[in-house]
Design a protein around this motif. Structure first.
Motif, short mmCIF file in Angstrom:
data_model
loop_
_atom_site.label_atom_id
_atom_site.label_comp_id
_atom_site.label_asym_id
_atom_site.label_seq_id
_atom_site.Cartn_x
_atom_site.Cartn_y
_atom_site.Cartn_z
N HIS A 24 -5.87 0.56 2.95
CA HIS A 24 -5.14 1.83 2.94
C HIS A 24 -5.77 2.70 1.86
CE1 HIS A 24 -1.73 -0.33 5.05
NE2 HIS A 24 -2.38 -1.34 4.47
N VAL A 25 -6.33 3.83 2.24
CA VAL A 25 -7.13 4.65 1.32
C VAL A 25 -6.58 6.07 1.27
CG1 VAL A 25 -9.42 5.56 0.78
CG2 VAL A 25 -9.18 3.27 1.80
N ASP A 26 -6.46 6.59 0.06
CA ASP A 26 -6.19 8.00 -0.17
C ASP A 26 -7.49 8.62 -0.69
OD1 ASP A 26 -4.31 10.38 -0.69
OD2 ASP A 26 -5.29 10.08 -2.63
N GLN B 255 -2.73 10.53 1.59
CA GLN B 255 -1.57 9.71 1.89
C GLN B 255 -0.35 10.22 1.13
OE1 GLN B 255 -1.71 7.20 4.07
NE2 GLN B 255 -3.77 6.33 4.03
N GLN B 256 0.83 9.95 1.68
CA GLN B 256 2.09 10.35 1.06
C GLN B 256 2.87 9.10 0.65
OE1 GLN B 256 2.84 13.60 0.45
NE2 GLN B 256 0.81 14.04 1.33
N ASP C 201 7.01 -0.66 -1.21
CA ASP C 201 5.93 -0.51 -0.24
C ASP C 201 5.55 0.96 -0.17
OD1 ASP C 201 4.19 -0.48 1.91
OD2 ASP C 201 5.47 -1.67 3.22
N ALA C 202 4.30 1.27 -0.56
CA ALA C 202 3.85 2.66 -0.51
C ALA C 202 3.78 3.17 0.93
CB ALA C 202 2.48 2.79 -1.17
N SER C 203 3.68 2.25 1.89
CA SER C 203 3.69 2.59 3.33
C SER C 203 2.60 3.58 3.70
CB SER C 203 5.07 3.13 3.75
OG SER C 203 6.07 2.16 3.54
N TRP C 204 1.45 3.45 3.06
CA TRP C 204 0.32 4.29 3.46
C TRP C 204 -0.19 3.85 4.83
CZ3 TRP C 204 -3.42 5.00 -1.33
CH2 TRP C 204 -2.75 5.74 -2.32
#
Length: 724
Positions: free
Chosen positions: A30-32, A70-71, A302-305
């Protein structure tokens, strides 16, 4: 106070969906990215830092990818996804008990709500801390509000009702332990009130995933009538009992509708409720007094990206630490994970202290701490490294267990389902200026490879899950530099391994210190309750020492009858930064049965008087306690006591009474020790976090490297441990 420029150097951040996996699996990343695109590759992390870069070897390219912002949504609450029977009747009542911690903090805080795009109903505190009931639509809202603000950290019973027949709304509260300050307000309305539709979810502690409650909520209920002043009237549609299964995300409804829910973002469970008196402090004996949940607006489980891409691992991949390397025009980052073997492939296993990594995850360095570190290190001004500055700039990435929530309560949980900035192979700790956590343990792995060893690399999660059977086929087990956080399963596995003749090399400091727990349902989370003792950043609230995930008492392993020295011969002694020290050899060492550890070391040499901090004894360190029972067969071959300058202090654990110079004295330091255990096991303890950072000094031609290799080769010559 110090100010720091924005961390423009960090343009990429991310996390894997697992921290440990096996060959042949797929790791989702999961990448921002603040850049339009970036390239990815799979690399092995072969060692520490060289010329400002991690030592890596390429496994395969992983393609070019489009950048995505990502949010992240922080804040904990209970979600009831199917709540058709709640707050839909013409008449209803909401009841709950509250313990607000930040009333009047300038934000609305929701107790219970139901909402969709057309309408919402919310019982909440307004921005000034006053209880209110709000009906809203995109066009208008009806608000009923009490006049007085609720006080912080006091229990209240609250009630809101709607009488559709009489077109009247009512709001009421009273303190749980003093009814003299109760308040009741009523309001009539002339138009029908729109309600959320049948598909609208219900939330406890939030409205539309925001306006999160700060504090505890207990026993929320929804009735299908106005029940105030009418005993026995109405149906109890929902009654959520937070005391049921506190180890899980499940939230039980004992009402008629069975509106079960789940927690989101990890609110603190198994906390005291309004009926707790202090008579019983074990929730297992009085679960009804532990039926509350503590919600925080800065909780994050959980950042849930969105997953950006997956990396398929080859079946042939050897055990080790790997990373997805991300490279854009402006930045380069590494997303590490461990590949454990399907079955043992080496006589040596290294256990990475990933639960300690997780406890420190996204630790926020305070201005005061940065100023003190600069003073101890002789810097003109405080220095924060890029990862530390990024953490301060991005509070949405969640807290470490060394931070407190906005309301001052301790952080009890930490999750790996978010970016953890300290997991960088380039990470350095501002207090010492040296590698710490994963980056320090990569120094160990690199040294082992250069010395001809290809160890199996395991993690705390592996050890916790598999237990003693994981270790029985290894002749030597080596810890990382800071295995501070240890579950009961881990400790039992290591103890059994040594008792059956295993050889354990503890190459760190302040190990096996805090009781830690996790669960199979939430394996991405660890829990720590520090109690009211030990060297710590804060206390557990009164009555809240037992872990919600396991029910066991938290605090120090020492207070559970398992001090670190009962496992590895040494226990936590102190800490300090700025100028590390080496170990002075003791006269008896060369005539002891462990003299082999000093082969090739000059008799007058100070062991480890070098390294990135000036010495191998730095940061947190251990000794053989003189005032607590220690193993009879422990031999101290060298010590740093008497070698330290100011800035190194005794741990609070060993302080019985305050007196001049009690925290800082000449006997503060680390012991280098070996212990023979009943059953034939042997442990080697370096007693310092700084040890692994010195292994590569002068291309491994140094006393720390020599002693470590002497012990490793001696342990490998002594045969395999007993598996009976």
């Amino acid at each position: 106070m110090p100010t720091y420029p924005p961390t423009r150097s960090v343009q990429l951040a991310g996390y894997p969906d697992v921290w440990v996996t096996r060959p042949g699996s797929t790791v989702n990343v999961h990448v921002d990215s603040q850049n339009a695109s970036f390239r990815a590759s799979l690399v092995r992390l072969d060692g520490g830092i060289s010329a400002g870069r991690p030592v890596t070897s390429l496994v395969r390219e992983a393609g070019a990818h489009q950048g995505l912002r990502q949010q992240t949504s922080t804040g904990s609450y209970v979600l009831v996804p199917r709540a058709a029977d709640a707050l839909r009747s013409r008449n209803f009542t909401i009841r709950a008990s509250l313990w607000p911690t930040l009333p009047g903090n300038g934000s609305a805080q929701t107790v219970l709500s139901r909402a969709d795009e057309n309408a919402s109903i919310a019982l909440r505190l307004d921005c000034l801390g006053r209880l209110e009931l709000v009906f809203s639509t995109p066009e208008a809202s009806l608000r009923l509000r009490c006049d007085h603000r609720l006080a912080a950290k006091r229990w209240y019973h609250v009630e809101a009702s709607l009488d559709g027949d009489q077109r009247e709304a009512r709001l009421y509260y009273e303190p749980a332990h003093n009814s003299a300050t109760r308040e009741s307000v009523r309001r009539t309305f002339d138009v029908p009130l729109d309600r959320p539709g049948d598909q609208a979810p219900l939330m406890i502690g939030a409205l539309r995933q925001r306006d999160v409650f700060e504090g505890k909520i207990e026993a929320p209920q929804v009735w299908r009538e106005v029940v105030h002043g009418h005993p026995g009237r109405g149906e109890l549609v929902a009654a959520w009992d937070f005391a049921v299964r506190p180890e899980s995300t499940y939230v039980h409804d004992s009402g008629l509708a069975g509106l079960h829910g789940r927690t989101v973002n990890g609110p603190t469970r198994l906390v005291t409720g309004h009926a707790w008196s202090g008579t019983e402090v074990d929730p297992r004996h009085a679960p009804g007094t532990y039926a509350a949940v503590h919600f925080h607006s800065d909780d994050l489980e959980d950042a849930s990206w969105q997953p950006t891409f997956g990396v398929d691992l080859p079946d042939y991949l050897a055990s080790g630490v790997y990373a997805v390397e991300l490279a854009s025009a402006d930045d380069q980052r590494w997303i590490p994970f461990t590949v454990a073997p399907r079955r043992p492939t080496s006589r040596v296993a290294v256990i990475l202290p990933t639960y300690t990594y997780l406890a420190y995850a996204n630790f926020r360095i305070t201005d005061r701490a940065a100023e003190l570190a600069a003073q101890l290190r002789g810097l003109d001004e405080p220095e924060l490294f890029p990862e530390e500055r990024y953490i301060l700039e991005h509070p949405e990435l969640g807290l470490s267990m060394y931070d407190t929530h906005l309301d001052g309560s301790p952080t009890c949980y930490s999750s790996r389902l978010r970016p953890v900035m300290e997991m960088s192979p380039l990470y350095r700790y501002s207090s010492s200026g040296a590698p710490r956590h994963l980056s320090a343990d990569l120094e160990l792995l690199g040294w082992l490879r250069r010395r001809g060893q290809s160890p199996d690399v395991l993690t705390d999660e592996c050890l916790h899950t598999a237990g003693a059977r994981l270790l029985e086929q290894y002749q030597v087990v080596i810890t990382g530099s800071h295995p501070e956080y240890c579950t009961a399963s881990m400790r039992d596995a290591l103890s059994r391994y040594v008792a059956r003749g295993g050889r354990l090399m503890y190459l760190g400091g302040n190990g096996f210190y805090w009781v830690t727990s996790t669960s199979s349902e939430r394996a991405h989370v660890i829990e720590v309750r520090r109690g009211q003792a030990g060297t710590r950043t804060g206390d557990s609230p009164a009555g809240e020492v037992h872990h919600s995930l396991t029910g066991e008492p938290g605090g120090l392993w020492r207070h559970r009858g398992h001090p670190p020295e009962s496992l590895v011969g040494v226990g936590f002694a102190g800490l300090g930064y700025g100028s590390g020290a080496g170990y002075r050899q003791l006269p008896h060492a060369r005539v002891s049965r462990f003299s082999y550890a000093l082969d090739g070391v000059p008799q007058d040499a100070v062991i480890g008087d070098f390294g990135p901090t000036g010495g191998a004894v730095d940061d947190e360190f251990d000794h053989v306690p003189i005032d607590r029972p220690a193993p009879a067969e422990t031999v101290v071959i060298a010590t740093s006591k008497g070698n330290h300058r100011s800035g190194y202090y005794r741990c609070i654990d060993d302080v019985r009474q305050l007196a001049p110079d009690v925290m800082q004295s000449d006997d503060v330091g680390a012991d280098l020790a070996l212990t023979d255990w009943q059953g034939g096991g042997i442990t080697f303890a370096t007693g310092s976090i700084g040890w692994t950072n010195c292994l590569s000094h002068e291309n491994d031609a140094n006393t720390v490297s020599t002693v470590t290799e002497n012990v490793l080769r001696a342990f490998l010559r002594r045969g395999a441990p007993d598996r009976t």
